[in-house]
Design an enzyme around this catalytic site. Structure first.
Site, mmCIF file in Angstrom:
data_model
loop_
_atom_site.group_PDB
_atom_site.id
_atom_site.type_symbol
_atom_site.label_atom_id
_atom_site.label_comp_id
_atom_site.label_asym_id
_atom_site.label_seq_id
_atom_site.Cartn_x
_atom_site.Cartn_y
_atom_site.Cartn_z
ATOM 1 N N LYS A 197 0.922 -1.100 0.000
ATOM 2 C CA LYS A 197 -0.095 -0.120 -0.033
ATOM 3 C C LYS A 197 1.005 1.214 0.173
ATOM 4 O O LYS A 197 1.483 1.497 1.033
ATOM 5 C CB LYS A 197 -0.881 0.112 1.227
ATOM 6 N N GLU A 407 9.540 17.009 14.738
ATOM 7 C CA GLU A 407 9.651 16.768 13.325
ATOM 8 C C GLU A 407 8.949 17.759 12.570
ATOM 9 O O GLU A 407 7.745 17.494 12.544
ATOM 10 C CB GLU A 407 9.624 15.155 13.001
#
Ligand code: UN1
Length: 519
Positions: A197, A407
């Site tokens: 996927k 992040e």
């Protein structure tokens, strides 16, 4: 059936979920060796982040039922694939590597169009796929286990690697060829089949990749591609009792969700969830070299690498001269369409990334001072239809500030100044992540101390934080992941079970731990 179909009038959810009348080709899922539409009848669009008017294609908005079909195919293909001698599986992989090399330019251009990285980097991304294909093809003739002496006479003891079954492969958009190859090549050479996927932002790259895998001769059902959203497709893969191992690269929140779901079924999960990577520059560093390494690591791939440098830790003696050079360097980077050979920095991946980077820069204004950038670049000529953000440097940031801890995944570098090497090492290690780190110094002793002290899975000396090669382990410590590694021989550990085998050829019962005592 070919991978694309002409289906005017099918409902397409694209940007803003508006039906698109763009004439873009529609690609299909690849299940059991066939290109098939999703049972949902719905599709989604992939657009060029440098110019969102450019629709790359439409892809299947798949459901749990599509995933179930892919898992059935992978499970059915598994026994024959695992019985095929590993060197033969490796031969198919060599062919695939050669096809990637042959189609490198076409794939690289498709990648730049679909996710924005500049063409030289897109070629590097494909090259990383070629490298791992060849490395793992060779593993087909190694897959080493151990042979050890038994504690009993006339008895043989050894360990072998065994495949696990259908592997769930869930990949990000930032390395849309390299990372799927890093995961699928070791899984396949070891004898697993895969259900793949890809990220919803890069289904086109994934489709081109799988097309070449089919051409290389991977048998029907060994490689299955299902496109669609994480909530439906990803969750269905992770929750299936017939998928014993999941490999995922992406954001921490999704990684934690996957780990939670997988834990309930006691399945193996390998997670690679990012970093807050630091470059240290000591007073004795070659500053010209450091400037190049910093600009490349902070702004290459528009900062959208797990390994990107998002923190710069500078010894105070060189702070002002380094900042002056970096400001000039960052301001001189040309933004634009990555297919233009003059472009240094491409767009961010999508509108959500623009919003996130903008939000963090606002947070950063309260935590430091903007040296350069800090604003979207969409008002510049030719950039109005893309997701462009100016390369940004924030100075005087404290080690525990949010912009130095979280992040951002964009072109934002936070600069922290320190007095000593000890302080620098402490700052490097004071994050929840531990992927990559680097030090610029001309002192060999300092370099060796850093190699030992920095708590990251990868350490660079006199180079930036990006550019890992495929034949050494890739991954990190702490919340960067689950402790697994990709690439190198280590990649095989994710996709294999150890089996220990004892062969007694003495012809009598010999009891381990009992009959081996001296009489
Ligand atoms: C990533 O960003 O997830 O070392 C992978 C590097 C590349 C891979 C990065 N070879 O920067």
């Amino acid at each position: 059936m070919s991978r694309t179909v002409e289906t005017p009038g099918r409902e397409t959810t694209g940007v803003g979920c508006a039906p698109l009348r763009d004439g873009a080709p529609e690609s299909l899922n690849f299940i059991d060796g066939e290109w098939r539409p999703s049972e949902t009848g719905r599709t989604f669009a992939s657009v060029n982040p440098a110019d969102t008017r450019d629709v790359v294609g439409r892809f299947q908005q798949s459901s749990a039922a599509d995933v179930a079909a892919a898992i059935r195919a992978a499970t059915t293909a598994y026994p024959a694939w695992r019985r095929m001698p590993a060197p033969k599986r490796g031969e198919i992989m060599y062919r695939f590597g050669a096809l990637l090399a042959e189609h490198k330019e076409r794939l690289a251009r498709a990648m730049t169009r679909e996710m924005g990285k500049v063409i030289a980097e897109a070629r590097g991304d494909v090259q990383e796929g070629i490298d791992i294909a060849y490395l793992m093809a060779g593993e087909g003739r190694r897959l080493f286990g151990e042979t050890v002496p038994s504690e009993l006479p006339s008895k043989w003891a050894m360990s072998v690697r065994e495949p696990m079954g259908a592997a769930g492969i869930i990949t990000p958009w930032n390395f849309p060829i390299a990372i799927p190859c890093w995961k699928m090549m070791p899984a396949l050479v070891a004898g697993n089949t895969v259900v793949f996927k890809p990220a919803s932002d890069t289904p086109h790259c994934a489709t081109l990749l799988v097309e070449l895998m089919a051409e290389a001769g991977f048998p029907a059902g060994t490689v299955n591609l299902v496109t669609g959203g994480g909530d439906e497709v990803g969750t269905a893969i992770v929750e299936s009792p017939d998928v014993p191992v999941i490999s995922f690269t992406g954001n921490g929140e999704t990684g934690r969700r996957i780990a939670g779901l997988a834990a309930k079924r006691l399945k193996r999960v390998a997670l690679e969830l990012g970093g807050k990577n630091a470059i240290v520059v000591m007073d004795d560093a070659d500053l010209d070299l450091a400037v190049e390494g910093i600009l490349w690591s902070a702004f290459g791939t528009t900062g959208q690498r797990c390994t990107a440098a998002s923190r710069l830790v500078v010894q105070r003696g060189v702070l002002e001269s380094l900042l002056e050079r970096l400001e000039r360097g960052a301001a001189g980077l040309r933004l634009g369409d990555g297919l233009d050979a003059h472009t240094d920095v491409g767009p961010l991946i999508n509108a959500a990334a623009m919003e996130k980077v903008g939000r963090y820069v606002e947070i950063g204004r309260g935590e430091g001072e903007v040296v350069v950038g800090g604003v979207p670049a969409t008002d510049r000529p030719g950039l109005g239809h893309g997701h462009f953000f100016a390369p940004t440097i924030l100075r005087d940031v404290m080690p525990l500030a949010r912009v130095a801890q979280e992040e951002i995944f964009g072109p934002v570098l936070s600069v922290i100044s320190v007095d000593t090497y000890e302080d620098a090492a402490m700052v490097v290690n004071s994050t929840r992540y531990g992927l990559s780190s680097s030090i610029f110094t001309s002192d060999t002793n300092t370099a060796f101390r850093a190699m030992h002290d920095f708590e990251t899975g990868i350490v660079y000396v006199n180079a930036g934080t990006i550019g890992a090669e495929t034949h050494l382990p890739f991954g990190g410590t702490k919340e960067t992941g689950s402790g697994h590694r990709e690439a190198g021989h280590a990649a095989l550990d994710t996709f294999t079970e150890w089996k220990s085998i004892y062969v007694d050829y003495s012809g009598r019962l010999q009891r381990a731990q009992i009959d081996n005592q001296p009489r």
